[in-house]
Design a protein around this motif. Structure first.
Motif: not given
Ligand SMILES: Nc1nc2c(ncn2[C@@H]2O[C@H](COP(=O)(O)OP(=O)(O)OP(=O)(O)O)[C@@H](O)[C@H]2O)c(=O)[nH]1
Ligand SMILES: [Mg+2]
Length: 252
Positions: A62, A64, A66, A176-179, A210, A215, A218-219, A222
């Motif tokens: 996995n 993610g 992005g 990446h992550d939450y793109p 997700s 999260r 965090y989202y 970030k």
């Protein structure tokens, strides 16, 4: 060579319950080739997508969302597609709007990306996310609108269509992550142009989001940091008449 010049990129992580319907919806409403990027799922997402008639790229683990989307853009670049649309694998994006996105891009050749926004529709039906998430979306929308100098109403929408320049950019570099929010900035800093048109979205009916409460915090943090860092970083300066950046520094 691909059959169509248009590709739908469907990132999917453990979406076995929804992926066949998502692929079917795209085939029913568009003539786009469909690529499902199976992001290291532990369920039968890849098999279900293939049985439904999609091409499948599978990550060994996995990466993610992005990484999944960027794999899709790399595939689009490698196979010579002219247009690519991102469509979530959980069935939230209604494929009947793909034609609207395509029409808008074709009618406005100066544009590089058209995003489907849940918040432009005058009628308030359709899925618009939960209250706390909407508050975050509004904050990002204000920040992004101020930075890019055009109204951005749905900065977290992953329902987006790009032309060749967008495919080239996103194949090379994708957050990446939450793109989604950062991708709007990336486009802007590379002097590509985007806009939004209204779409209706559906709530997720199967699988696991997700973004849970933990999260979300965090989202927010970030993505806010990513925006800040993006603003502080040096960018290429393009002078009139130049096709290449004269000051070779990095963009976001
Ligand atoms: N959860 C998750 N989704 C991924 C990942 N990689 C790809 N995806 C796909 O990315 C798409 C968007 O993710 P979602 O979790 O639905 O995010 P969202 O639509 O903003 O959130 P919801 O409205 O709660 O569904 C879905 O099609 C996922 O299957 C990953 O690592 N984790
Ligand atoms: Mg979703």
């Amino acid at each position: 060579m691909p059959l169509s010049r248009h590709l739908a990129i469907v990132p999917a992580y453990n979406e076995a319950a929804a992926i066949a319907a998502t692929v079917g919806d795209l085939h029913a409403h568009t003539d786009f080739d469909v690529l499902v990027v199976d992001d290291g799922s532990t369920d039968r997402t890849g098999e279900c997508a293939r049985s439904a008639g999609a091409a499948v790229v599978r990550h060994p683990f996995n990466l993610g969302i992005g990484g999944a989307v960027q794999s899709g853009y790399q595939y689009a670049l490698d196979h010579g597609y002219e247009i690519a649309v991102q469509v979530d694998g959980d069935g939230q994006h209604d494929a009947s709007h793909v034609g609207d996105l395509l029409r808008h891009l074709a009618e406005h050749p100066e544009l590089d990306m058209v995003t489907g926004s849940r918040f432009l529709e005058l009628t308030a039906d359709g899925y618009r996310s939960s209250m706390p998430r909407r508050a975050g979306i509004r904050l990002f929308a204000r920040l992004l609108s101020a930075v890019v100098g055009r109204p951005v109403t749905d900065p977290t929408s992953g329902f987006r269509m790009v032309g060749r320049r967008g495919i080239e950019l996103f194949a090379r570099d994708y957050p990446h992550d939450y793109p989604e929010v950062e991708a709007v900035l990336l486009l802007h800093f590379h002097q590509l142009r985007g806009t939004e048109i209204p779409v209706r979205m559906r709530p997720r009916t199967t699988g696991v989001s997700s973004i849970n409460a933990q999260r979300s915090a965090y989202y927010m943090l970030k993505v806010l940091l990513a925006i800040l860092v993006g603003l502080l970083r040096a960018r290429p300066v393009v002078e009139a008449g130049d096709s290449a950046p004269v000051q070779a520094e990095h963009a976001i």
